[in-house]
Write a protein that holds these residues in place. Structure first.
Motif, PDB file in Angstrom:
ATOM      1  N   GLU A  47       0.736   7.506  -3.937  1.00  0.00           N
ATOM      2  CA  GLU A  47       1.356   8.646  -4.608  1.00  0.00           C
ATOM      3  C   GLU A  47       1.926   9.654  -3.615  1.00  0.00           C
ATOM      4  OE1 GLU A  47       1.899   9.246  -7.848  1.00  0.00           O
ATOM      5  OE2 GLU A  47       1.137   7.245  -8.289  1.00  0.00           O
ATOM      6  N   ASP A  48       1.352   9.741  -2.416  1.00  0.00           N
ATOM      7  CA  ASP A  48       1.776  10.756  -1.448  1.00  0.00           C
ATOM      8  C   ASP A  48       2.498  10.155  -0.254  1.00  0.00           C
ATOM      9  OD1 ASP A  48      -0.367   9.509  -0.336  1.00  0.00           O
ATOM     10  OD2 ASP A  48      -1.348  11.325   0.370  1.00  0.00           O
ATOM     11  N   SER A  49       3.249   9.094  -0.463  1.00  0.00           N
ATOM     12  CA  SER A  49       3.910   8.427   0.658  1.00  0.00           C
ATOM     13  C   SER A  49       5.018   9.263   1.284  1.00  0.00           C
ATOM     14  CB  SER A  49       4.467   7.073   0.215  1.00  0.00           C
ATOM     15  OG  SER A  49       5.453   7.260  -0.772  1.00  0.00           O
ATOM     16  N   THR A  50       5.542  10.262   0.567  1.00  0.00           N
ATOM     17  CA  THR A  50       6.601  11.113   1.123  1.00  0.00           C
ATOM     18  C   THR A  50       6.068  12.470   1.544  1.00  0.00           C
ATOM     19  OG1 THR A  50       7.182  11.955  -1.055  1.00  0.00           O
ATOM     20  CG2 THR A  50       8.393  10.029  -0.270  1.00  0.00           C
ATOM     21  N   PHE A  51       4.759  12.627   1.617  1.00  0.00           N
ATOM     22  CA  PHE A  51       4.168  13.927   1.896  1.00  0.00           C
ATOM     23  C   PHE A  51       4.627  14.482   3.239  1.00  0.00           C
ATOM     24  CE2 PHE A  51       0.684  16.676   3.370  1.00  0.00           C
ATOM     25  CZ  PHE A  51       0.706  17.591   2.331  1.00  0.00           C
ATOM     26  N   TYR A  52       4.704  13.647   4.265  1.00  0.00           N
ATOM     27  CA  TYR A  52       5.064  14.118   5.600  1.00  0.00           C
ATOM     28  C   TYR A  52       6.521  13.877   5.961  1.00  0.00           C
ATOM     29  CZ  TYR A  52       0.108  14.712   6.302  1.00  0.00           C
ATOM     30  OH  TYR A  52      -1.191  15.113   6.185  1.00  0.00           O
ATOM     31  N   GLY A  53       7.283  13.263   5.092  1.00  0.00           N
ATOM     32  CA  GLY A  53       8.662  12.956   5.423  1.00  0.00           C
ATOM     33  C   GLY A  53       9.649  13.692   4.529  1.00  0.00           C
ATOM     34  N   ASP A  54      10.894  13.291   4.621  1.00  0.00           N
ATOM     35  CA  ASP A  54      11.954  13.844   3.791  1.00  0.00           C
ATOM     36  C   ASP A  54      11.738  13.368   2.355  1.00  0.00           C
ATOM     37  OD1 ASP A  54      14.283  14.888   2.775  1.00  0.00           O
ATOM     38  OD2 ASP A  54      15.602  13.940   4.241  1.00  0.00           O
ATOM     39  N   LEU A  55      11.976  14.232   1.410  1.00  0.00           N
ATOM     40  CA  LEU A  55      11.823  13.855   0.010  1.00  0.00           C
ATOM     41  C   LEU A  55      12.929  12.924  -0.448  1.00  0.00           C
ATOM     42  CD1 LEU A  55      10.785  17.248  -1.598  1.00  0.00           C
ATOM     43  CD2 LEU A  55       9.346  15.272  -1.130  1.00  0.00           C
TER      44      LEU A  55
ATOM     45  N   HIS B  85      10.850   2.211  -0.094  1.00  0.00           N
ATOM     46  CA  HIS B  85       9.736   2.253  -1.031  1.00  0.00           C
ATOM     47  C   HIS B  85      10.049   3.171  -2.222  1.00  0.00           C
ATOM     48  CE1 HIS B  85       7.905   0.616   2.584  1.00  0.00           C
ATOM     49  NE2 HIS B  85       7.066   0.011   1.764  1.00  0.00           N
ATOM     50  N   ARG B  86      10.723   4.297  -1.970  1.00  0.00           N
ATOM     51  CA  ARG B  86      11.128   5.185  -3.064  1.00  0.00           C
ATOM     52  C   ARG B  86      12.105   4.474  -3.990  1.00  0.00           C
ATOM     53  NH1 ARG B  86      12.776   8.575   1.073  1.00  0.00           N
ATOM     54  NH2 ARG B  86      10.884   9.268   2.057  1.00  0.00           N
ATOM     55  N   ALA B  87      13.043   3.742  -3.399  1.00  0.00           N
ATOM     56  CA  ALA B  87      14.046   3.039  -4.200  1.00  0.00           C
ATOM     57  C   ALA B  87      13.403   1.947  -5.056  1.00  0.00           C
ATOM     58  CB  ALA B  87      15.112   2.437  -3.281  1.00  0.00           C
TER      59      ALA B  87
ATOM     60  N   ASP C 279       0.825  -1.212   0.000  1.00  0.00           N
ATOM     61  CA  ASP C 279       0.000   0.000   0.000  1.00  0.00           C
ATOM     62  C   ASP C 279       0.863   1.268   0.000  1.00  0.00           C
ATOM     63  OD1 ASP C 279       0.849  -0.552   2.583  1.00  0.00           O
ATOM     64  OD2 ASP C 279      -0.933   0.310   3.517  1.00  0.00           O
ATOM     65  N   ARG C 280       1.981   1.245   0.714  1.00  0.00           N
ATOM     66  CA  ARG C 280       2.898   2.393   0.707  1.00  0.00           C
ATOM     67  C   ARG C 280       3.640   2.499  -0.616  1.00  0.00           C
ATOM     68  NH1 ARG C 280       6.776   2.548   5.578  1.00  0.00           N
ATOM     69  NH2 ARG C 280       7.482   4.370   4.444  1.00  0.00           N
ATOM     70  N   LEU C 281       3.948   1.363  -1.213  1.00  0.00           N
ATOM     71  CA  LEU C 281       4.649   1.353  -2.490  1.00  0.00           C
ATOM     72  C   LEU C 281       3.792   1.987  -3.585  1.00  0.00           C
ATOM     73  CD1 LEU C 281       7.140   0.353  -4.100  1.00  0.00           C
ATOM     74  CD2 LEU C 281       5.834  -1.713  -4.568  1.00  0.00           C
TER      75      LEU C 281
ATOM     76  N   ARG D 292      10.269   1.901  -6.078  1.00  0.00           N
ATOM     77  CA  ARG D 292       9.499   2.591  -7.128  1.00  0.00           C
ATOM     78  C   ARG D 292      10.421   3.027  -8.266  1.00  0.00           C
ATOM     79  NH1 ARG D 292       6.124   4.837  -3.055  1.00  0.00           N
ATOM     80  NH2 ARG D 292       7.444   6.666  -2.853  1.00  0.00           N
ATOM     81  N   SER D 293      11.606   3.518  -7.942  1.00  0.00           N
ATOM     82  CA  SER D 293      12.568   3.902  -8.979  1.00  0.00           C
ATOM     83  C   SER D 293      12.963   2.693  -9.817  1.00  0.00           C
ATOM     84  CB  SER D 293      13.824   4.515  -8.361  1.00  0.00           C
ATOM     85  OG  SER D 293      13.539   5.763  -7.811  1.00  0.00           O
ATOM     86  N   ALA D 294      13.227   1.582  -9.160  1.00  0.00           N
ATOM     87  CA  ALA D 294      13.618   0.367  -9.879  1.00  0.00           C
ATOM     88  C   ALA D 294      12.486  -0.117 -10.784  1.00  0.00           C
ATOM     89  CB  ALA D 294      14.008  -0.725  -8.888  1.00  0.00           C
ATOM     90  N   LEU D 295      11.244  -0.027 -10.322  1.00  0.00           N
ATOM     91  CA  LEU D 295      10.106  -0.441 -11.143  1.00  0.00           C
ATOM     92  C   LEU D 295       9.940   0.450 -12.372  1.00  0.00           C
ATOM     93  CD1 LEU D 295       7.478  -1.302  -8.391  1.00  0.00           C
ATOM     94  CD2 LEU D 295       8.689  -2.898  -9.909  1.00  0.00           C
ATOM     95  N   ARG D 296      10.407   1.682 -12.272  1.00  0.00           N
ATOM     96  CA  ARG D 296      10.355   2.607 -13.408  1.00  0.00           C
ATOM     97  C   ARG D 296      11.639   2.538 -14.243  1.00  0.00           C
ATOM     98  NH1 ARG D 296       7.976   6.900  -9.370  1.00  0.00           N
ATOM     99  NH2 ARG D 296       5.761   6.430  -9.611  1.00  0.00           N
TER     100      ARG D 296
END
Length: 152
Positions: free
Chosen positions: A50-58, A76-78, A45-47, A80-84
């Motif tokens: 779209e707004d998983s970094t809204f409250y944290g560090d970018l 999760h950001r990493a 769900d976090r992966l 997502r990058s790999a999936l793209r």
């Protein structure tokens, strides 16, 4: 393989760096295959959010310890990058190898030791060359006095 390795738990001592301390460290690029994750849990769900970094560090947080790079925050950001099909992420790196982590009560806290002017590079040399502009260059030049603009 996406990452260099996956492990459960941090092999390095707790650095106690706050969000404000992390914000002092400028982000840089890291290849995913250079990083070892310190968590094995990936929440779908976090992966997909779209707004998983809204409250944290970018930017993700990477810690260097005994020459190894550990992805402490931003799994999760990493992924997502790999999936793209992007194999590089931007992250802030705390180099524990360069800091004094003695158990001496008089040693300054890690946050006070983080000096952005003297942060080490992540191990790659600058490409340099005449085709590279300086860090403050905008691409614009000051016109030379007495020169006429070209006529079109």
């Amino acid at each position: 393989m996406i990452f260099k390795g996956v492990r459960e738990g941090k092999p390095y001592p707790d650095h106690g760096l706050s969000a404000r301390g992390w914000a002092k460290i400028p982000p840089r690029q890291f290849r995913l295959n250079e990083l070892t994750t310190v968590t094995t849990v990936l929440a779908l769900d976090r992966l997909l959010s779209e707004d998983s970094t809204f409250y944290g560090d970018l930017f993700s947080h990477v810690v260097r310890w005994h020459g190894e790079l550990y992805l402490e925050d931003g799994l999760h950001r990493a992924v997502r990058s790999a999936l793209r099909n992007r194999h590089i992420i931007h992250a802030r790196m705390l180099d524990l190898d360069a800091l004094d982590l003695d158990l001496d009560p008089e040693a300054p806290p890690v946050e006070d030791q983080v000096d952005t002017a003297e942060l080490p590079s992540p191990g790659r040399e600058s490409a340099g060359g005449v085709h590279r502009r300086g860090a403050r260059s905008t691409g614009w030049t000051v016109p030379v006095a007495g020169r006429q603009p070209p006529e079109w």
